[in-house]
Design an enzyme around this catalytic site. Sequence first.
Site, PDB file in Angstrom:
ATOM      1  N   HIS A  67      15.193  37.586  62.758  1.00  0.00           N
ATOM      2  CA  HIS A  67      15.920  37.199  64.092  1.00  0.00           C
ATOM      3  C   HIS A  67      15.556  38.335  65.183  1.00  0.00           C
ATOM      4  O   HIS A  67      15.726  38.063  66.315  1.00  0.00           O
ATOM      5  CB  HIS A  67      17.390  36.824  63.801  1.00  0.00           C
ATOM      6  N   ARG A  68      15.593  39.504  64.643  1.00  0.00           N
ATOM      7  CA  ARG A  68      15.073  40.625  65.557  1.00  0.00           C
ATOM      8  C   ARG A  68      13.971  41.328  64.886  1.00  0.00           C
ATOM      9  O   ARG A  68      13.992  41.507  63.725  1.00  0.00           O
ATOM     10  CB  ARG A  68      16.281  41.797  65.724  1.00  0.00           C
ATOM     11  N   LYS A  72      13.762  46.177  59.041  1.00  0.00           N
ATOM     12  CA  LYS A  72      14.249  47.642  58.870  1.00  0.00           C
ATOM     13  C   LYS A  72      14.470  47.932  57.425  1.00  0.00           C
ATOM     14  O   LYS A  72      15.384  47.120  57.002  1.00  0.00           O
ATOM     15  CB  LYS A  72      14.911  48.173  59.893  1.00  0.00           C
ATOM     16  N   LYS A  96      23.662  44.686  57.326  1.00  0.00           N
ATOM     17  CA  LYS A  96      24.071  46.082  57.661  1.00  0.00           C
ATOM     18  C   LYS A  96      23.831  46.433  58.993  1.00  0.00           C
ATOM     19  O   LYS A  96      24.467  47.007  60.058  1.00  0.00           O
ATOM     20  CB  LYS A  96      23.469  47.142  56.821  1.00  0.00           C
ATOM     21  N   ASP A 101      25.245  47.137  65.102  1.00  0.00           N
ATOM     22  CA  ASP A 101      24.618  46.955  66.204  1.00  0.00           C
ATOM     23  C   ASP A 101      23.204  47.711  66.374  1.00  0.00           C
ATOM     24  O   ASP A 101      22.822  48.043  67.390  1.00  0.00           O
ATOM     25  CB  ASP A 101      25.402  47.244  67.329  1.00  0.00           C
ATOM     26  N   LYS A 108      13.208  45.555  52.714  1.00  0.00           N
ATOM     27  CA  LYS A 108      13.271  46.435  51.629  1.00  0.00           C
ATOM     28  C   LYS A 108      12.070  46.344  50.719  1.00  0.00           C
ATOM     29  O   LYS A 108      11.470  45.451  50.738  1.00  0.00           O
ATOM     30  CB  LYS A 108      14.599  46.231  50.721  1.00  0.00           C
ATOM     31  N   SER A 364      18.194  56.112  61.814  1.00  0.00           N
ATOM     32  CA  SER A 364      16.658  55.614  61.932  1.00  0.00           C
ATOM     33  C   SER A 364      16.348  54.970  63.203  1.00  0.00           C
ATOM     34  O   SER A 364      15.240  55.086  63.943  1.00  0.00           O
ATOM     35  CB  SER A 364      16.433  54.652  60.895  1.00  0.00           C
TER      36      SER A 364
HETATM   37  N1  GLU Z   1      17.439  53.211  52.719  1.00  0.00           N
HETATM   38  C1  GLU Z   1      18.436  53.225  53.577  1.00  0.00           C
HETATM   39  C2  GLU Z   1      19.450  52.192  53.487  1.00  0.00           C
HETATM   40  O1  GLU Z   1      19.410  51.703  52.596  1.00  0.00           O
HETATM   41  C3  GLU Z   1      18.027  53.400  55.074  1.00  0.00           C
HETATM   42  C4  GLU Z   1      17.074  52.352  55.881  1.00  0.00           C
HETATM   43  C5  GLU Z   1      16.545  52.622  56.987  1.00  0.00           C
HETATM   44  O2  GLU Z   1      16.913  53.695  57.982  1.00  0.00           O
HETATM   45  O3  GLU Z   1      15.587  51.753  57.424  1.00  0.00           O
HETATM   46  O4  GLU Z   1      20.229  51.926  54.254  1.00  0.00           O
END
Ligand code: GLU
Length: 470
Positions: A67-68, A72, A96, A101, A108, A364
């Site tokens: 959706h965005r 990540k 998360k 936000d 993952k 990040s």
């Molecule tokens: N691996 C970290 C997490 O589980 C960071 C993920 C990230 O920064 O993209 O939140």
Amino acid sequence: MKDIEKKPTFLENVDMMVNDTITKINIDSNIAKILKTCRSVLQVKFPVKIKNQIEIFHGWRAVHSTHRLPVKGGLRFSTNVNQEEVEALASLMTFKCAVVDVPFGGAKGGLLIDPKQYDEESLEKITKKFARELIRKGYLSPARDVPAPDMGTSQREMGWILDAYKSLRPDDINHAACVTGKSTDHGGIKGRLEATGRGVCEALKEFFRHSNELTKHSIDGTLSDQTIIIQGFGNVGINSAKALYDNGARIIGVAEREGGIFSEDGIDIYQLEKYQSEKQTILNFPNTQNVKKSIDLLSYKCDILIPAALEGVITLNNADTIQAKIICEGANGPITYRANKKLLEKKKVIIPDIYANAGGVTVSYFEWIRNTSHIRMGRLNKRYEEDRGEAIIKAIQSISDKNIPKNLIKQLVHGANEEDIIASGLEDTMRTSFQDMLENKEKYDLDSYRMSAYAVALKKIEKSYLELGI
Ligand code: GLU
């Protein structure tokens, strides 16, 4: 101990937690369907020649929600990785990001490997090959999918991935943004390494700022009055411990794979970090007693328990034995769905993973912004702020005969550098996100912070889908 829990999978655990929230907050049923589906999973098996032998490696990248963009989430190297696990972790990333936000979708990845079995040269080869597989198939780029360190990976691996990306896509001006958690020499941002742990501490600090919540849960004192046990002394565990130690809390127990250590008087975390890097173990640390079975330490008496290692460590098997009043999830998914229920029945306070450990992805995001804007934060305005501070002091001194205290002068003439900006951005994010959770908790009459975190996330994602069309 007898296994009394017929284990739902990690993914089922996450789905059940989402379902429970959905029934309470009235989410569009179509959106609910979308959010229980992992959008795509890439599975790769690739050969690497190691010391004249071909070895086949098996890896995944799961994209939960687009959706965005970019999506990540970390890349983990471990012998426990499987498709189901990365799918569960990818969905946690979607929620998360929404809670804090961060305008990204969730993903993952994982590589089935025991990194300790390989020397650095071989690991570089394997990591770069894995990265090339992901890049070629559209699962790694600054605009679409941006990995970060996770269990078994660090700045070093991110550097190798960046190098692989740069050589495959030399024309991409944003190449540095293809991964986060890099070293600061290659576009990384100061504070990212410590961010997840510092975020855990910020989450607890924010909880302790709300006296109503403390009263509701019969919690006395401030954060610095609490005793803490931490499971996991890797990146998240160490940095949570350091931040909490700096805030005056007493860390009385630390658990690692090889066993744990305990001391009622508290453990000097900086000394322990030094000791661990010299001895490769935390056991026999001076003035502490060893705890043979690491998992037993979770049940020791303390005020706050921070599981900061693996998923599924608090189950129906040990939920009843937990004595801590507060459990703050530094790891992803450390409490199973049913254990979560049991703990809530016992009036425990659970600060959930999708909020508590979101400091990592928050910073990040700052790193990705820095890389795509091609400028260090604070570079343009630091000197300007300092000049302004000096001008204000001169103005005050010209109309008053009183002396301004030295520390105030220092504060006023200090222009924010990148580290200051990141730290205040992280703190602000953790504070406002918790306040959003409290608002939702009240609005929908929810019985836990986990549900309120999911409520914040689900509502934001629903809005995003409905506005753009499915
Ligand atoms: N691996 C970290 C997490 O589980 C960071 C993920 C990230 O920064 O993209 O939140």
